[in-house]
Design a protein around this motif. Structure first.
Motif, PDB file in Angstrom:
ATOM      1  N   GLN A 135      34.348  33.576  51.639  1.00 11.21           N
ATOM      2  CA  GLN A 135      34.351  34.849  52.351  1.00 11.21           C
ATOM      3  C   GLN A 135      35.306  35.855  51.708  1.00 11.21           C
ATOM      4  O   GLN A 135      35.233  37.040  51.978  1.00 11.21           O
ATOM      5  N   GLU A 136      36.211  35.368  50.858  1.00 10.18           N
ATOM      6  CA  GLU A 136      37.134  36.225  50.136  1.00 10.18           C
ATOM      7  C   GLU A 136      36.491  36.640  48.813  1.00 10.18           C
ATOM      8  O   GLU A 136      35.743  35.890  48.219  1.00 10.18           O
ATOM      9  N   GLY A 137      36.822  37.841  48.373  1.00 11.44           N
ATOM     10  CA  GLY A 137      36.308  38.318  47.099  1.00 11.44           C
ATOM     11  C   GLY A 137      37.017  37.638  45.938  1.00 11.44           C
ATOM     12  O   GLY A 137      38.246  37.598  45.899  1.00 11.44           O
ATOM     13  N   VAL A 138      36.235  37.093  45.010  1.00 11.62           N
ATOM     14  CA  VAL A 138      36.773  36.391  43.846  1.00 11.62           C
ATOM     15  C   VAL A 138      36.042  36.891  42.606  1.00 11.62           C
ATOM     16  O   VAL A 138      34.843  37.177  42.666  1.00 11.62           O
ATOM     17  N   TYR A 139      36.763  36.995  41.502  1.00 14.79           N
ATOM     18  CA  TYR A 139      36.125  37.422  40.258  1.00 14.79           C
ATOM     19  C   TYR A 139      36.803  36.784  39.059  1.00 14.79           C
ATOM     20  O   TYR A 139      37.918  36.281  39.151  1.00 14.79           O
ATOM     21  N   PHE A 140      36.100  36.804  37.942  1.00 17.03           N
ATOM     22  CA  PHE A 140      36.638  36.406  36.651  1.00 17.03           C
ATOM     23  C   PHE A 140      36.523  37.602  35.732  1.00 17.03           C
ATOM     24  O   PHE A 140      35.538  38.343  35.784  1.00 17.03           O
ATOM     25  N   SER A 141      37.543  37.790  34.876  1.00 19.92           N
ATOM     26  CA  SER A 141      37.503  38.914  33.943  1.00 19.92           C
ATOM     27  C   SER A 141      38.052  38.486  32.591  1.00 19.92           C
ATOM     28  O   SER A 141      38.741  37.481  32.471  1.00 19.92           O
ATOM     29  N   THR A 142      37.724  39.283  31.589  1.00 14.56           N
ATOM     30  CA  THR A 142      38.275  39.072  30.260  1.00 14.56           C
ATOM     31  C   THR A 142      39.700  39.621  30.226  1.00 14.56           C
ATOM     32  O   THR A 142      40.084  40.400  31.118  1.00 14.56           O
ATOM     33  N   PRO A 143      40.499  39.274  29.228  1.00 16.46           N
ATOM     34  CA  PRO A 143      41.848  39.834  29.136  1.00 16.46           C
ATOM     35  C   PRO A 143      41.872  41.363  29.088  1.00 16.46           C
ATOM     36  O   PRO A 143      42.813  41.980  29.555  1.00 16.46           O
ATOM     37  N   ASP A 144      40.813  41.987  28.569  1.00 18.28           N
ATOM     38  CA  ASP A 144      40.798  43.450  28.522  1.00 18.28           C
ATOM     39  C   ASP A 144      40.250  44.072  29.802  1.00 18.28           C
ATOM     40  O   ASP A 144      40.140  45.290  29.904  1.00 18.28           O
ATOM     41  N   GLY A 145      39.914  43.244  30.812  1.00 20.16           N
ATOM     42  CA  GLY A 145      39.531  43.769  32.114  1.00 20.16           C
ATOM     43  C   GLY A 145      38.044  43.841  32.398  1.00 20.16           C
ATOM     44  O   GLY A 145      37.648  44.241  33.479  1.00 20.16           O
ATOM     45  N   ARG A 146      37.191  43.435  31.463  1.00 23.87           N
ATOM     46  CA  ARG A 146      35.746  43.471  31.722  1.00 23.87           C
ATOM     47  C   ARG A 146      35.403  42.352  32.695  1.00 23.87           C
ATOM     48  O   ARG A 146      35.780  41.207  32.505  1.00 23.87           O
TER      49      ARG A 146
END
Length: 89
Positions: free
Chosen positions: A24-35
């Motif tokens: 229910q919580e927002g989760v994300y993965f990103s690259t070191p540059d923020g993409r």
């Protein structure tokens, strides 16, 4: 024989994917540059997107209300050393 049983690894991957997609919580993965690489449906909904694919198509920096602030999503300069970060919205 050159094969190996990957059943246990695959089961772990499936459990992780199910958890990621149903939190229910927002989760994300990103690259070191923020993409943004991936986000769960909860994060997309919190940010007003109908589908996570719509969110992933957006430049993470454009989600900031104030462009001089550190990124709301993605990584700040301090995070680029590979450390995990949790943020509240």
């Amino acid at each position: 024989m050159l094969g190996r049983d990957v059943t246990e690894q695959r089961e772990k991957e499936l459990r992780f994917t199910e958890l990621f997609e149903t939190l229910q919580e927002g989760v994300y993965f990103s690259t070191p540059d923020g993409r943004l690489l991936d986000a769960n449906p909860a994060l997309a909904a919190v940010l007003g997107y109908a589908k996570k694919e719509d969110l992933l198509a957006v430049d993470a920096a454009s989600l900031n209300l104030d462009p001089v602030q550190p990124p709301v999503l993605g990584r700040s300069m301090e995070d680029q050393a590979g450390h995990a970060r949790a943020r509240s919205f």
